[in-house]
Motif scaffolding. Structure first.
Motif, mmCIF file in Angstrom:
data_model
loop_
_atom_site.group_PDB
_atom_site.id
_atom_site.type_symbol
_atom_site.label_atom_id
_atom_site.label_comp_id
_atom_site.label_asym_id
_atom_site.label_seq_id
_atom_site.Cartn_x
_atom_site.Cartn_y
_atom_site.Cartn_z
ATOM 1 N N PHE A 118 -8.988 -0.886 -1.412
ATOM 2 C CA PHE A 118 -7.899 0.010 -1.045
ATOM 3 C C PHE A 118 -6.942 -0.674 -0.076
ATOM 4 C CE2 PHE A 118 -6.144 3.708 1.367
ATOM 5 C CZ PHE A 118 -5.454 4.283 0.307
ATOM 6 N N ASP A 119 -7.489 -1.478 0.833
ATOM 7 C CA ASP A 119 -6.663 -2.221 1.773
ATOM 8 C C ASP A 119 -5.674 -3.125 1.052
ATOM 9 O OD1 ASP A 119 -6.466 -3.620 4.710
ATOM 10 O OD2 ASP A 119 -6.548 -5.153 3.148
ATOM 11 N N GLN A 120 -6.152 -3.816 0.011
ATOM 12 C CA GLN A 120 -5.281 -4.721 -0.731
ATOM 13 C C GLN A 120 -4.244 -3.974 -1.564
ATOM 14 O OE1 GLN A 120 -5.196 -8.447 -0.719
ATOM 15 N NE2 GLN A 120 -5.748 -7.416 1.183
ATOM 16 N N VAL A 121 -4.615 -2.805 -2.070
ATOM 17 C CA VAL A 121 -3.642 -1.973 -2.771
ATOM 18 C C VAL A 121 -2.528 -1.564 -1.817
ATOM 19 C CG1 VAL A 121 -3.277 0.250 -3.912
ATOM 20 C CG2 VAL A 121 -5.278 -1.141 -4.508
ATOM 21 N N VAL A 122 -2.897 -1.081 -0.646
ATOM 22 C CA VAL A 122 -1.904 -0.617 0.333
ATOM 23 C C VAL A 122 -1.040 -1.773 0.816
ATOM 24 C CG1 VAL A 122 -1.600 0.370 2.632
ATOM 25 C CG2 VAL A 122 -3.283 1.352 1.074
ATOM 26 N N GLY A 123 -1.658 -2.884 1.191
ATOM 27 C CA GLY A 123 -0.890 -4.022 1.714
ATOM 28 C C GLY A 123 0.116 -4.556 0.713
ATOM 29 N N THR A 124 -0.294 -4.658 -0.554
ATOM 30 C CA THR A 124 0.624 -5.179 -1.567
ATOM 31 C C THR A 124 1.686 -4.158 -1.929
ATOM 32 O OG1 THR A 124 -1.304 -6.365 -2.439
ATOM 33 C CG2 THR A 124 0.733 -6.503 -3.698
ATOM 34 N N ALA A 125 1.346 -2.883 -1.894
ATOM 35 C CA ALA A 125 2.358 -1.848 -2.132
ATOM 36 C C ALA A 125 3.450 -1.918 -1.067
ATOM 37 C CB ALA A 125 1.710 -0.460 -2.133
ATOM 38 N N ILE A 126 3.060 -2.109 0.183
ATOM 39 C CA ILE A 126 4.044 -2.276 1.265
ATOM 40 C C ILE A 126 4.909 -3.501 1.002
ATOM 41 C CG2 ILE A 126 4.331 -2.782 3.722
ATOM 42 C CD1 ILE A 126 1.695 -1.233 4.190
ATOM 43 N N LEU A 127 4.261 -4.602 0.635
ATOM 44 C CA LEU A 127 4.987 -5.845 0.370
ATOM 45 C C LEU A 127 6.068 -5.651 -0.687
ATOM 46 C CD1 LEU A 127 5.119 -9.034 0.678
ATOM 47 C CD2 LEU A 127 3.597 -9.089 -1.313
ATOM 48 N N VAL A 128 5.693 -5.112 -1.840
ATOM 49 C CA VAL A 128 6.642 -4.988 -2.947
ATOM 50 C C VAL A 128 7.693 -3.925 -2.655
ATOM 51 C CG1 VAL A 128 6.864 -4.362 -5.379
ATOM 52 C CG2 VAL A 128 5.055 -5.925 -4.642
ATOM 53 N N PHE A 129 7.287 -2.823 -2.050
ATOM 54 C CA PHE A 129 8.247 -1.779 -1.695
ATOM 55 C C PHE A 129 9.367 -2.352 -0.828
ATOM 56 C CE2 PHE A 129 9.831 1.632 1.013
ATOM 57 C CZ PHE A 129 10.036 2.672 0.127
ATOM 58 N N VAL A 130 9.011 -3.135 0.180
ATOM 59 C CA VAL A 130 10.027 -3.682 1.087
ATOM 60 C C VAL A 130 10.793 -4.821 0.421
ATOM 61 C CG1 VAL A 130 10.456 -4.733 3.336
ATOM 62 C CG2 VAL A 130 8.714 -2.949 3.104
ATOM 63 N N ILE A 131 10.130 -5.635 -0.407
ATOM 64 C CA ILE A 131 10.857 -6.672 -1.142
ATOM 65 C C ILE A 131 11.943 -6.043 -2.003
ATOM 66 C CG2 ILE A 131 10.667 -8.316 -3.054
ATOM 67 C CD1 ILE A 131 8.025 -9.252 -1.888
ATOM 68 N N PHE A 132 11.614 -4.972 -2.703
ATOM 69 C CA PHE A 132 12.626 -4.280 -3.495
ATOM 70 C C PHE A 132 13.754 -3.760 -2.599
ATOM 71 C CE2 PHE A 132 10.739 -2.989 -7.854
ATOM 72 C CZ PHE A 132 10.198 -4.260 -8.012
ATOM 73 N N ALA A 133 13.398 -3.267 -1.435
ATOM 74 C CA ALA A 133 14.410 -2.728 -0.525
ATOM 75 C C ALA A 133 15.382 -3.801 -0.060
ATOM 76 C CB ALA A 133 13.739 -2.072 0.678
ATOM 77 N N VAL A 134 14.865 -5.000 0.240
ATOM 78 C CA VAL A 134 15.742 -6.039 0.802
ATOM 79 C C VAL A 134 16.412 -6.885 -0.271
ATOM 80 C CG1 VAL A 134 14.373 -6.151 2.915
ATOM 81 C CG2 VAL A 134 13.900 -7.768 1.070
ATOM 82 N N THR A 135 16.098 -6.654 -1.541
ATOM 83 C CA THR A 135 16.783 -7.386 -2.610
ATOM 84 C C THR A 135 17.621 -6.471 -3.491
ATOM 85 O OG1 THR A 135 14.820 -7.227 -4.053
ATOM 86 C CG2 THR A 135 15.044 -9.212 -2.692
ATOM 87 N N THR A 136 17.741 -5.208 -3.112
ATOM 88 C CA THR A 136 18.557 -4.262 -3.869
ATOM 89 C C THR A 136 19.912 -4.111 -3.197
ATOM 90 O OG1 THR A 136 16.602 -3.051 -4.644
ATOM 91 C CG2 THR A 136 18.712 -1.880 -4.694
ATOM 92 N N ALA A 137 20.950 -4.588 -3.862
ATOM 93 C CA ALA A 137 22.274 -4.628 -3.254
ATOM 94 C C ALA A 137 22.762 -3.246 -2.835
ATOM 95 C CB ALA A 137 23.269 -5.269 -4.226
ATOM 96 N N ARG A 138 22.490 -2.237 -3.621
ATOM 97 C CA ARG A 138 22.941 -0.879 -3.301
ATOM 98 C C ARG A 138 22.302 -0.334 -2.026
ATOM 99 N NH1 ARG A 138 22.056 2.157 -9.078
ATOM 100 N NH2 ARG A 138 23.402 0.836 -10.370
ATOM 101 N N ASN A 139 21.218 -0.953 -1.607
ATOM 102 C CA ASN A 139 20.471 -0.466 -0.452
ATOM 103 C C ASN A 139 20.913 -1.155 0.834
ATOM 104 O OD1 ASN A 139 18.432 1.354 0.443
ATOM 105 N ND2 ASN A 139 17.050 -0.387 0.746
#
Length: 266
Positions: free
Chosen positions: A146-167
């Motif tokens: 569960f720790d690895q699920v949560v940690g990677t979900a945070i990683l990808v969620f924020v990566i999408f946030a910082v690479t989405t121009a509209r954001n």
């Protein structure tokens, strides 16, 4: 603009991942083999992993997009139109980059590793791959998963946030720095339960390297439980969850009259 060849993209993924793992496993080797504790601690490990991510992204970004992580590659295929036919080649290049980097660290630190752990046990296995509780008792397999699920979900969620121009994402040349800081933060906040692999290639490549260089129990945890699969499966699940959360909870509400993804992030 001429599109990059697949070979060029794979070379970039290989080299970017190699740089990441050279810094990441290198700093852990330095800390673990330091007998007096003068060569660093948990914070230096977290910072070096984050800096390694930043430098790896700078190496590969303009050629391949600098995924450096099969879980990220899969999330991009699910939600950003990345070609599914490239997922396996990218993942293999990332694995090989991690494997070669681990081999370099294993060779350069061989004397110091032998000095502190001549029988190549769990004591130094953590230099290269992750373990529940970082090798200490008290963390169950479900908790580590569960720790690895949560940690990677945070990683990808924020990566999408910082690479989405509209954001209102950071400029492309600053995105690698922000992503590196993200990994530092994950290491400082989510490192206790399972060593924050959050990247199947980062864990499996070095794990295979140790398996063939004297660590007979490399596929297992400190209790003899088969463990190599967990830092592969859990990060992939977490990456898909993190990507889905951003797409459905943030992206759908962003202005529609601007490009979705910055050109350099494609």
């Amino acid at each position: 603009m001429t599109k990059n060849s697949l070979l060029g993209e794979l070379v970039a993924e290989f080299l970017g991942t190699m740089i990441l793992i050279l810094f990441g496993t290198g700093v852990v080797a330095q800390v673990v083999t330091s007998t007096d504790g003068s060569a660093g601690d948990h914070d230096s490990i977290a910072w070096a992993w984050g800096i390694g991510v930043t430098l790896g992204v700078y190496v590969a970004a303009r050629v391949s997009g600098a995924h450096l992580n099969p879980a990220v590659t899969i999330a991009l295929a699910c939600f950003r139109g990345f070609a599914w036919r490239k997922v396996l080649p990218y993942s293999l290049a990332q694995f090989l980059g991690a494997f070669v980097a681990a081999a370099i660290v294993r060779f350069v630190y061989a004397d110091l590793i032998f000095k502190v752990d001549p029988h190549h046990t769990i004591k130094t296995q953590g230099i290269f791959s992750t373990l529940p509780g970082n090798g200490l008792d008290g963390v169950s397999i479900p908790t580590a998963f569960f720790d690895q699920v949560v940690g990677t979900a945070i990683l990808v969620f924020v990566i999408f946030a910082v690479t989405t121009a509209r954001n209102a994402a950071p400029l492309a040349n600053l995105a690698p720095v922000v992503i590196g800081l993200l990994v530092v933060a994950i290491g400082m906040a989510w490192g206790a339960n399972a060593g924050y692999a959050i990247n199947p290639a980062r864990d499996f490549g070095p794990r295979v390297l140790t398996l063939i260089t004297g660590y007979q129990d490399a596929l297992f945890d400190q209790h003899g439980t088969l463990y190599f699969w967990l830092p592969i499966v859990a990060p992939i699940i977490g990456a898909v969850i993190g990507g889905a959360m951003f797409v459905h909870l943030i992206e759908r509400y962003l202005p529609a009259d601007e490009p979705l993804v910055a050109e350099d992030a494609k």
